[in-house]
Structure formats: C-alpha cells, structure tokens
Scaffold this motif. Structure first.
Motif, PDB file in Angstrom:
ATOM      1  N   THR A  56       4.993  -7.102 -19.578  1.00  0.00           N
ATOM      2  CA  THR A  56       6.117  -6.907 -18.708  1.00  0.00           C
ATOM      3  C   THR A  56       5.764  -6.703 -17.390  1.00  0.00           C
ATOM      4  N   PRO A  57       6.046  -7.713 -16.350  1.00  0.00           N
ATOM      5  CA  PRO A  57       5.327  -7.546 -15.023  1.00  0.00           C
ATOM      6  C   PRO A  57       5.796  -6.143 -14.470  1.00  0.00           C
ATOM      7  N   GLY A  58       4.759  -5.650 -14.043  1.00  0.00           N
ATOM      8  CA  GLY A  58       4.641  -4.128 -13.548  1.00  0.00           C
ATOM      9  C   GLY A  58       3.454  -3.804 -12.620  1.00  0.00           C
ATOM     10  N   SER A  59       2.741  -3.041 -12.941  1.00  0.00           N
ATOM     11  CA  SER A  59       1.398  -2.884 -12.275  1.00  0.00           C
ATOM     12  C   SER A  59       0.457  -3.417 -13.009  1.00  0.00           C
ATOM     13  N   PHE A  60       0.135  -4.791 -12.768  1.00  0.00           N
ATOM     14  CA  PHE A  60      -0.854  -5.458 -13.658  1.00  0.00           C
ATOM     15  C   PHE A  60      -2.161  -4.957 -13.627  1.00  0.00           C
ATOM     16  N   GLU A  61      -2.725  -4.412 -12.483  1.00  0.00           N
ATOM     17  CA  GLU A  61      -3.925  -3.683 -12.352  1.00  0.00           C
ATOM     18  C   GLU A  61      -3.979  -2.351 -13.422  1.00  0.00           C
ATOM     19  N   GLY A  62      -2.684  -1.587 -13.354  1.00  0.00           N
ATOM     20  CA  GLY A  62      -2.703  -0.519 -14.048  1.00  0.00           C
ATOM     21  C   GLY A  62      -2.836  -0.779 -15.544  1.00  0.00           C
ATOM     22  N   TRP A  63      -1.878  -1.742 -15.907  1.00  0.00           N
ATOM     23  CA  TRP A  63      -1.946  -2.354 -17.364  1.00  0.00           C
ATOM     24  C   TRP A  63      -3.479  -2.801 -17.752  1.00  0.00           C
ATOM     25  N   LEU A  64      -4.027  -3.692 -16.871  1.00  0.00           N
ATOM     26  CA  LEU A  64      -5.276  -3.973 -17.327  1.00  0.00           C
ATOM     27  C   LEU A  64      -6.423  -2.904 -17.366  1.00  0.00           C
ATOM     28  N   TRP A  65      -6.233  -1.954 -16.424  1.00  0.00           N
ATOM     29  CA  TRP A  65      -7.174  -0.669 -16.465  1.00  0.00           C
ATOM     30  C   TRP A  65      -6.786   0.011 -17.881  1.00  0.00           C
ATOM     31  N   ARG A  66      -5.619   0.328 -18.131  1.00  0.00           N
ATOM     32  CA  ARG A  66      -5.496   1.169 -19.223  1.00  0.00           C
ATOM     33  C   ARG A  66      -6.096   0.433 -20.588  1.00  0.00           C
ATOM     34  N   CYS A 132     -12.485   4.759  -8.903  1.00  0.00           N
ATOM     35  CA  CYS A 132     -12.102   4.924  -7.349  1.00  0.00           C
ATOM     36  C   CYS A 132     -13.484   4.076  -6.427  1.00  0.00           C
ATOM     37  N   ASP A 133     -14.659   4.539  -6.370  1.00  0.00           N
ATOM     38  CA  ASP A 133     -15.706   4.132  -5.687  1.00  0.00           C
ATOM     39  C   ASP A 133     -16.399   2.998  -6.018  1.00  0.00           C
ATOM     40  N   VAL A 134     -16.306   2.473  -7.267  1.00  0.00           N
ATOM     41  CA  VAL A 134     -16.969   1.247  -7.691  1.00  0.00           C
ATOM     42  C   VAL A 134     -16.074   0.375  -7.817  1.00  0.00           C
ATOM     43  N   VAL A 135     -14.803   0.315  -8.709  1.00  0.00           N
ATOM     44  CA  VAL A 135     -13.886  -0.635  -8.855  1.00  0.00           C
ATOM     45  C   VAL A 135     -12.954  -0.763  -7.776  1.00  0.00           C
ATOM     46  N   GLY A 136     -12.667   0.380  -6.996  1.00  0.00           N
ATOM     47  CA  GLY A 136     -11.983   0.156  -5.877  1.00  0.00           C
ATOM     48  C   GLY A 136     -10.399   0.275  -6.127  1.00  0.00           C
ATOM     49  N   LEU A 137      -9.889   1.136  -7.340  1.00  0.00           N
ATOM     50  CA  LEU A 137      -8.534   1.100  -7.418  1.00  0.00           C
ATOM     51  C   LEU A 137      -8.008   2.264  -6.604  1.00  0.00           C
ATOM     52  N   SER A 138      -6.856   2.295  -6.358  1.00  0.00           N
ATOM     53  CA  SER A 138      -6.102   3.218  -5.603  1.00  0.00           C
ATOM     54  C   SER A 138      -6.117   4.489  -6.544  1.00  0.00           C
ATOM     55  N   TYR A 139      -5.653   5.766  -6.026  1.00  0.00           N
ATOM     56  CA  TYR A 139      -5.304   7.041  -6.958  1.00  0.00           C
ATOM     57  C   TYR A 139      -4.267   6.787  -7.706  1.00  0.00           C
ATOM     58  N   GLN A 140      -3.153   5.928  -7.450  1.00  0.00           N
ATOM     59  CA  GLN A 140      -1.970   5.783  -8.183  1.00  0.00           C
ATOM     60  C   GLN A 140      -2.555   4.666  -9.231  1.00  0.00           C
ATOM     61  N   GLU A 141      -3.255   3.798  -9.226  1.00  0.00           N
ATOM     62  CA  GLU A 141      -3.567   2.730 -10.262  1.00  0.00           C
ATOM     63  C   GLU A 141      -4.447   3.853 -11.015  1.00  0.00           C
ATOM     64  N   ILE A 142      -5.294   4.505 -10.620  1.00  0.00           N
ATOM     65  CA  ILE A 142      -6.266   5.104 -11.508  1.00  0.00           C
ATOM     66  C   ILE A 142      -5.338   6.096 -12.445  1.00  0.00           C
ATOM     67  N   ALA A 143      -4.450   6.683 -11.829  1.00  0.00           N
ATOM     68  CA  ALA A 143      -3.290   7.774 -12.735  1.00  0.00           C
ATOM     69  C   ALA A 143      -2.675   6.878 -13.212  1.00  0.00           C
ATOM     70  N   ASP A 144      -2.077   5.636 -13.250  1.00  0.00           N
ATOM     71  CA  ASP A 144      -1.589   4.646 -14.268  1.00  0.00           C
ATOM     72  C   ASP A 144      -2.250   4.514 -15.187  1.00  0.00           C
ATOM     73  N   ALA A 145      -3.543   4.098 -15.246  1.00  0.00           N
ATOM     74  CA  ALA A 145      -4.358   3.711 -16.163  1.00  0.00           C
ATOM     75  C   ALA A 145      -5.017   4.641 -16.981  1.00  0.00           C
ATOM     76  N   THR A 146      -5.006   6.081 -16.347  1.00  0.00           N
ATOM     77  CA  THR A 146      -5.529   7.256 -17.196  1.00  0.00           C
ATOM     78  C   THR A 146      -4.267   8.062 -17.690  1.00  0.00           C
ATOM     79  N   ASP A 147      -3.091   7.963 -17.544  1.00  0.00           N
ATOM     80  CA  ASP A 147      -1.951   8.509 -17.736  1.00  0.00           C
ATOM     81  C   ASP A 147      -2.083  10.006 -17.241  1.00  0.00           C
ATOM     82  N   VAL A 148      -2.660  10.312 -16.100  1.00  0.00           N
ATOM     83  CA  VAL A 148      -2.498  11.749 -15.618  1.00  0.00           C
ATOM     84  C   VAL A 148      -1.887  11.712 -14.145  1.00  0.00           C
ATOM     85  N   PRO A 149      -1.569  12.844 -13.684  1.00  0.00           N
ATOM     86  CA  PRO A 149      -1.013  12.670 -12.375  1.00  0.00           C
ATOM     87  C   PRO A 149      -1.691  12.438 -11.211  1.00  0.00           C
ATOM     88  N   VAL A 150      -1.147  11.979 -10.142  1.00  0.00           N
ATOM     89  CA  VAL A 150      -2.089  11.565  -8.951  1.00  0.00           C
ATOM     90  C   VAL A 150      -3.023  12.806  -8.754  1.00  0.00           C
TER      91      VAL A 150
END
Length: 172
Positions: A56-66, A132-150
């Motif tokens: 379902t359209p949302g944060s595609f990057e977050g979905w993909l990285w999860r 963050c440093d290699v893939v270049g995700l934002s803190y928020q995207e990493i939080a989405d992917a890893t299910d932890v708070p920013v």
C-alpha cells in the motif's frame, strides 16, 4: 528530499535496477561476504516481487528496507542453525556470478580497515551506521525499517560512529 517517485507502478525489475546495488552494499557491509550479499539481493527481490501486489503506498523506502532487513536477519538465523560446510575451491570458473567492476569498486572504496571495524560493531549499531552512512537513508527511514524510535536510531548511529572511530587508528 529527492523527487517523489510513484511506487505504485514500480515493477520488481525497477526495484532491482534502482535498489539492487544498495541492497548488495548493505548486505556486504553487514557480512563482509560477497556471496551472502548476492544471495540477499535475490531473496529481497523475491520478497518484493511477492509483496508488490499487496504494497500500500506509503514510505516505499521504509517498506523495502524492512523487507531487506528481515531477509537479512532470516538469513543470519538460518546460517546459525546449519553447520557450515567448507566451500569447494573453484578456480574462477564461476565468473558468471561475479559482481561488475563498479560494484567491486564501490565495495572496495570503504577500505578494508573500515570494513573489518564495521564487522566488530554490535549488530544494531552496525546496521544503523550502514543504513545511514552507506545506503544514505534518513533517520526516519531507518526508524521505519527497524521499527525503533528515531531517537534510538540517532543514538545508535552516534554510538556506532564513536565505536568505529575507536577501532580505527586514524581520525576519520
């Protein structure tokens, strides 16, 4: 923040082209093993292919990285369960599977020292620093992917980088 891509019409081939190298680099940085990294890319693309229908359209990057992260952790668990067999020696006859020169370059550019230091970090910190440093995700995207708070992401990256600096002998 980059152009908004309409991911609803993305085919898994698009995903492979756009993200395949990033996924490979993520896995390579976390494992230090090019074969494991290549396997992970295949597995993620399989899961993406299955999942795109119900995405379902949302944060595609977050979905993909999860998906990427779950596939990676599943792979780690599988490896821990089965005894490792020494691989038969092959003499470069496996060239079909070898990464392209620019993949090798992007993998090598983070020097061996940095790679071996990364592998010494506890998994959560290593993952956060790589995303963050290699893939270049934002803190928020990493939080989405890893299910932890920013805030947790921020402190993991901070601590991870601090540990890395401590492991490397020169100022980074």
């Amino acid at each position: 923040m980059g152009s908004m891509v309409d991911h609803s019409s993305l085919s898994w081939e698009d995903v492979a082209q756009r993200y395949g190298r990033k996924i490979y680099t993520f896995a390579y940085r976390l494992t230090g093993n090019p074969d494991d990294a290549a396997d992970l890319v295949q597995e993620v693309l399989l899961r993406v292919r299955k999942g795109l229908a119900s995405y379902t359209p949302g944060s595609f990057e977050g979905w993909l990285w999860r998906i990427t992260r779950n596939a990676f952790l599943d792979g780690v668990r599988k490896k821990q369960r089965r005894p490792t067999q020494p691989l038969p020696d092959h003499d470069g006859s496996m060239l079909g599977a070898s990464p392209s020169p620019d993949e090798v370059l992007s993998a090598v550019r983070l020097s061996d020292d940095v790679q071996s230091a990364l592998l010494k970090l506890p998994y959560d910190y290593r993952e956060a620093v790589v995303l963050c440093d290699v893939v270049g995700l934002s803190y928020q995207e990493i939080a989405d992917a890893t299910d932890v708070p920013v805030g947790t992401v921020r402190s993991r990256i901070h601590r991870g980088r601090t540990m890395l600096r401590g492991l490397l002998t020169w100022p980074v």
